[in-house]
Write an enzyme that holds these catalytic residues in place. Structure first.
Site, PDB file in Angstrom:
ATOM      1  N   LYS A   1      32.172  30.383  36.668  1.00  0.00           N
ATOM      2  CA  LYS A   1      32.309  28.933  36.552  1.00  0.00           C
ATOM      3  C   LYS A   1      31.674  28.358  35.283  1.00  0.00           C
ATOM      4  O   LYS A   1      31.172  27.246  35.256  1.00  0.00           O
ATOM      5  CB  LYS A   1      31.763  28.187  37.782  1.00  0.00           C
TER       6      LYS A   1
ATOM      7  N   HIS B   1      31.396  39.490  35.189  1.00  0.00           N
ATOM      8  CA  HIS B   1      30.325  38.522  35.456  1.00  0.00           C
ATOM      9  C   HIS B   1      28.993  39.256  35.637  1.00  0.00           C
ATOM     10  O   HIS B   1      28.012  38.667  36.088  1.00  0.00           O
ATOM     11  CB  HIS B   1      30.594  37.747  36.751  1.00  0.00           C
TER      12      HIS B   1
ATOM     13  N   SER C   1      30.496  23.175  39.955  1.00  0.00           N
ATOM     14  CA  SER C   1      31.762  23.897  39.865  1.00  0.00           C
ATOM     15  C   SER C   1      31.767  25.088  40.826  1.00  0.00           C
ATOM     16  O   SER C   1      32.778  25.364  41.496  1.00  0.00           O
ATOM     17  CB  SER C   1      31.968  24.362  38.419  1.00  0.00           C
TER      18      SER C   1
HETATM   19  P1  A3P Z   1      35.232  22.635  36.882  1.00  0.00           P
HETATM   20  O1  A3P Z   1      35.142  23.188  38.271  1.00  0.00           O
HETATM   21  O2  A3P Z   1      34.005  21.888  36.486  1.00  0.00           O
HETATM   22  O3  A3P Z   1      36.475  21.854  36.632  1.00  0.00           O
HETATM   23  P2  A3P Z   1      35.508  30.002  35.292  1.00  0.00           P
HETATM   24  O4  A3P Z   1      36.817  30.253  34.620  1.00  0.00           O
HETATM   25  O5  A3P Z   1      34.337  30.652  34.604  1.00  0.00           O
HETATM   26  O6  A3P Z   1      35.560  30.318  36.749  1.00  0.00           O
HETATM   27  O7  A3P Z   1      35.196  28.452  35.128  1.00  0.00           O
HETATM   28  C1  A3P Z   1      35.981  27.481  35.762  1.00  0.00           C
HETATM   29  C2  A3P Z   1      35.588  26.128  35.224  1.00  0.00           C
HETATM   30  O8  A3P Z   1      36.058  26.020  33.858  1.00  0.00           O
HETATM   31  C3  A3P Z   1      36.217  24.974  36.002  1.00  0.00           C
HETATM   32  O9  A3P Z   1      35.302  23.893  35.871  1.00  0.00           O
HETATM   33  C4  A3P Z   1      37.487  24.745  35.176  1.00  0.00           C
HETATM   34  O10 A3P Z   1      38.087  23.493  35.377  1.00  0.00           O
HETATM   35  C5  A3P Z   1      36.924  24.880  33.764  1.00  0.00           C
HETATM   36  N1  A3P Z   1      37.960  25.127  32.761  1.00  0.00           N
HETATM   37  C6  A3P Z   1      38.913  26.073  32.755  1.00  0.00           C
HETATM   38  N2  A3P Z   1      39.715  25.931  31.678  1.00  0.00           N
HETATM   39  C7  A3P Z   1      39.253  24.867  30.999  1.00  0.00           C
HETATM   40  C8  A3P Z   1      39.677  24.207  29.789  1.00  0.00           C
HETATM   41  N3  A3P Z   1      40.720  24.595  29.097  1.00  0.00           N
HETATM   42  N4  A3P Z   1      38.935  23.135  29.392  1.00  0.00           N
HETATM   43  C9  A3P Z   1      37.865  22.704  30.094  1.00  0.00           C
HETATM   44  N5  A3P Z   1      37.425  23.287  31.241  1.00  0.00           N
HETATM   45  C10 A3P Z   1      38.125  24.354  31.683  1.00  0.00           C
END
Ligand code: A3P
Length: 258
Positions: free
Chosen positions: A11, A71, A101
């Protein structure tokens, strides 16, 4: 040839960086980047679930140079990565937004443990009782490792502030030279707005019994500072006090935390 691993914490912008790295590797070719869901294009090293092949099986079939997601905390990364002098990209996100998140992710991803309510999850996060362990140990471990290894350490907040600048850092680290129009394309295609509607990036290819996006979208908000909509004043005070004890002595500084 050296493999590249994208190590990024849960996240903290993993999927975002996976898309950026793949777009750089494919020179901004949108069709190529839609060849498969992101979790197949860049497999997850430690993934082992009832459904689908384990991450390691997909990785073994890849041609070099391989791009791999993990991770794992630094101490659990296989030694061979360092022996092979792999490059690693780490994306770190401020702890408060990460907590929020991660909470919503637990609610919608049925492979994760039950999060309990917000108060319960808040406490679990502070004490590192969440999958992949303590956020504090994780980010500090990778931060310190960059002295010894080829690690590009990036911040979610910086990518949000200036995606072009951070994408260029990634391209340079990957030793790729991009034409101006390709850079523009990558900035656009890796934006939240585009990725949230891209089935090859937004995890909607997974069945509902794994990820129920009716509960919360995988591409949820993609913002900096959403913690302000979740933390109470007293939770914020507790968090800051705990944070200072864990991070006060570290040279790793995040924005938008205190
Ligand atoms: P939120 O839950 O705050 O929206 P991961 O990929 O490490 O699991 O992280 C997921 C988080 O990254 C989520 O955050 C997701 O919305 C955000 N995310 C993914 N792609 C993104 C992008 N292009 N720009 C901004 N945030 C992004």
């Amino acid at each position: 040839m050296t493999s590249t691993i994208g190590d990024l914490e849960r996240k903290q912008g993993t999927t975002w960086m996976q898309e950026i790295v793949d777009l750089i590797n494919q020179n901004g070719d949108v069709k190529m980047c839609k060849r498969a869901p992101v979790y197949e294009r860049i497999p997850f090293l430690e993934l082992f679930e009832d459904e689908g092949p384990p991450g390691i099986e997909l990785i073994e079939k890849m041609a070099s140079p391989r791009v791999i997601k993990t991770h794992l905390p630094i101490q659990l990364v296989p030694k061979s990565f360092w022996e092979q002098d792999c490059k690693t990209i780490v994306v770190a996100r401020n702890a408060k937004d990460n907590l929020v998140s991660y909470f919503h992710f637990h609610r919608m991803d049925n492979t994760m443990p039950e999060p309990g309510d917000w108060l319960e999850f808040f406490q679990k996060f502070l004490h590192g009782q969440v999958s992949w362990g303590s956020w504090y140990d994780h980010v500090k471990g990778w931060w310190e490792a960059k002295i010894k290894h080829r690690i590009l350490f990036l911040f979610f907040e910086d990518i949000k502030e200036n995606p072009r600048r951070e994408i260029l850092k990634v391209a340079e680290f990957m030793e790729k030279v991009l034409e101006e129009d390709v850079i523009e394309k990558i900035v656009h295609l890796s934006s939240f707005k585009v990725m949230k509607d891209n089935p090859m990036a937004n995890y909607t290819t997974l069945p509902k019994h794994i990820m129920n996006q009716n509960i919360s979208r995988f591409m949820r908000k993609g913002e900096v500072g959403d913690w302000k909509n979740h933390f109470t004043v007293s939770q914020n005070e507790d968090f800051d006090e705990h944070y200072e004890r864990q991070m006060g002595h570290s040279s790793l500084k995040f924005r938008n935390v205190l």
